[in-house]
Design an enzyme around this catalytic site. Structure first.
Site, PDB file in Angstrom:
ATOM      1  N   GLY A   1      -5.734  -3.920   1.449  1.00 43.95           N
ATOM      2  CA  GLY A   1      -4.463  -4.221   0.809  1.00 43.95           C
ATOM      3  C   GLY A   1      -4.016  -3.202  -0.220  1.00 43.95           C
ATOM      4  N   GLU A   2      -4.962  -2.624  -0.969  1.00 45.92           N
ATOM      5  CA  GLU A   2      -4.583  -1.800  -2.115  1.00 45.92           C
ATOM      6  C   GLU A   2      -4.867  -0.307  -1.962  1.00 45.92           C
ATOM      7  OE1 GLU A   2      -5.469  -4.746  -5.797  1.00 45.92           O
ATOM      8  OE2 GLU A   2      -6.809  -4.872  -4.072  1.00 45.92           O
TER       9      GLU A   2
END
Length: 450
Positions: free
Chosen positions: A410-411
């Protein structure tokens, strides 16, 4: 070689917020002499809050920018500089990596981007009357698990229900849980029901740290295994069952069918038939998995890695800067849902354009309130700012995280990206920008003006 990183984050007068900007510094490159120091500044403004990639994202902007500046001073290709400083182990913790394929990321990125065609001279590359700037940067993000629990039901109507008290904030958790249940039971995805986001469900991980996927894999698999164990018990205990005289250990479950191991799956019986014969509506299984995040004495350093290659166009006549092309390569173990995973990285890249070129909060000096506290005045990247984005994933499963070898993504797509943009800006304009966002007034000093 030595590296010193000093960082300061601000916080409200009564708060105690800390941004771990040195999170990735100790393991990202080989550096025998390292010092990372931090400080906090109390200000009469609201405290910051974690966004996408707290800590490593602002921290890697600093260190990756420094690597690019060092490469320029050495007159060395920035990719080559990173290759030469590849660590063999996590030098901060003095333990091996569970899986690290950063060099493969660089190799694939340079190939897909066409990096070999780069002329390192400032302002030397042009296309369609525009000056091109090419830049790159590496990225990294922690990979670990939060504690997680799940429940799986095999129902006599042929459906399966998988439940966990985690949530889906648009990151594809519903799909992942359905995929996991389908893989373990052999029931098609369209017959999988996923239940999330309720405190009555088994406790699941928070949507933070890019750890949901890695955390739920072992929990869902354990729950499915327990449900299957219950099903096999029903198959051997039900009068009139084809397996009445068998022991559960003699049976196997695959593709939604129960069969005798020695006979093979071709002679299997649908699990729905067995449940109906037993007059049982469903069998259920629960599973739990311990967390690994924050372990005091880990055996391995578990992280994901990647790199970004960025092209910008610079139009000096009107001082117009645009990001025109992006290639990102990510090493995040096994990617369970490539389509959603690619969307995750693309979204992070668009956010990175905002971080590098647009987003900034202005405070009223009289009362400390944000002046541009609305979507009309706070500049964010939109569709018109998004260039063609090419995302590539490596496929090196990391079995230290879970049995599928999947890590979260996600990051990591935002980590390091702003440094790649500012490197491209320097290549195009000759202006070295160290404070984000890049402003027009920064570039008006460029020597590449007509």
């Amino acid at each position: 070689m030595s590296l010193q990183q000093d960082y300061v984050n601000h916080q409200a007068i009564l708060d105690n917020y800390h941004e771990d900007c040195g999170e990735a510094t100790a393991f990202h490159y080989s550096v025998p002499n390292l010092r990372v120091k931090f400080g906090r500044a109390r200000r009469n403004v609201g405290s910051p809050s974690p966004m996408r990639g707290p800590g490593a994202v602002p921290g890697l902007y600093a260190t990756e920018s420094a690597m690019n500046e060092l490469a320029d001073q050495l007159k060395m290709d920035p990719v080559r500089l990173r290759v030469l400083n590849e660590p063999k182990i996590d030098e901060g913790l003095r333990i091996p990596f569970s899986s690290r394929h950063f060099l493969e990321c660089l190799e694939l990125g340079t190939e897909k981007f066409g990096w070999s065609k780069r002329n390192s001279d400032v302002g030397s590359m042009k296309r369609d009357g525009l000056i091109l700037g090419w830049g790159m940067a590496g990225c990294a993000w922690v990979a670990a698990r939060f504690p997680a629990a799940a429940n799986v039901e095999l129902r006599n109507d042929g459906t399966v229900r998988v439940a966990s008290g985690t949530q889906d904030i648009g990151t594809g958790t519903y799909t992942i849980l359905a995929q996991l249940a389908s893989q373990k039971t052999g029931v098609p995805l369209e017959k999988i029901e996923v239940a999330l986001g309720d405190t009555s469900l088994p406790e699941g991980p928070i949507s933070g740290g890019s750890m949901v996927t890695g955390s739920v894999v072992p929990a869902v698999f354990a729950a499915a295994a327990n449900a299957i164990e219950s099903l096999l018990t029903v198959a051997t205990k039900t009068p009139g069952s084809p397996f009445e005289k068998r022991k559960p250990v003699d049976l196997a479950f695959e593709g939604g069918r129960v069969f005798v191991k020695a006979d093979g799956s071709g002679a299997g019986v649908p699990f729905t038939d067995l449940l109906r014969r037993a007059n049982v509506r469903l069998v259920t299984g629960s599973g739990q998995a311990e967390g690994t995040f924050g372990e005091k004495k880990p055996k391995f350093s578990t992280h994901s890695f990647g790199c970004h290659f960025v092209e910008v166009t610079w139009q000096p006549e009107i001082a117009r800067l645009r990001v025109s092309r992006v290639v990102t390569v990510i090493d995040a173990g096994r990617i369970l849902n490539p389509l959603a995973g690619r969307n995750q990285i693309e979204g992070a890249v668009v956010m990175g354009i905002g971080m590098a070129l647009l987003e900034h909060t202005s405070y009223d000096p009289q009362n400390g309130a944000p002046i541009n506290s609305n979507l009309a005045d706070y500049m964010m990247s939109v569709n018109a700012d998004a260039p063609p984005i090419e995302v590539h994933f490596l496929d090196f499963p990391d079995k230290e995280i879970n049995e599928l070898g999947a890590r979260g993504i996600g990051e990591i797509g935002l980590a390091g990206f702003a440094a790649a943009i500012t490197a491209a800006v320097h290549h195009a304009t000759g202006v070295r920008v160290r404070e984000l966002p890049v402003k027009i007034e920064d570039l008006l000093t460029s020597s590449i003006l007509n």
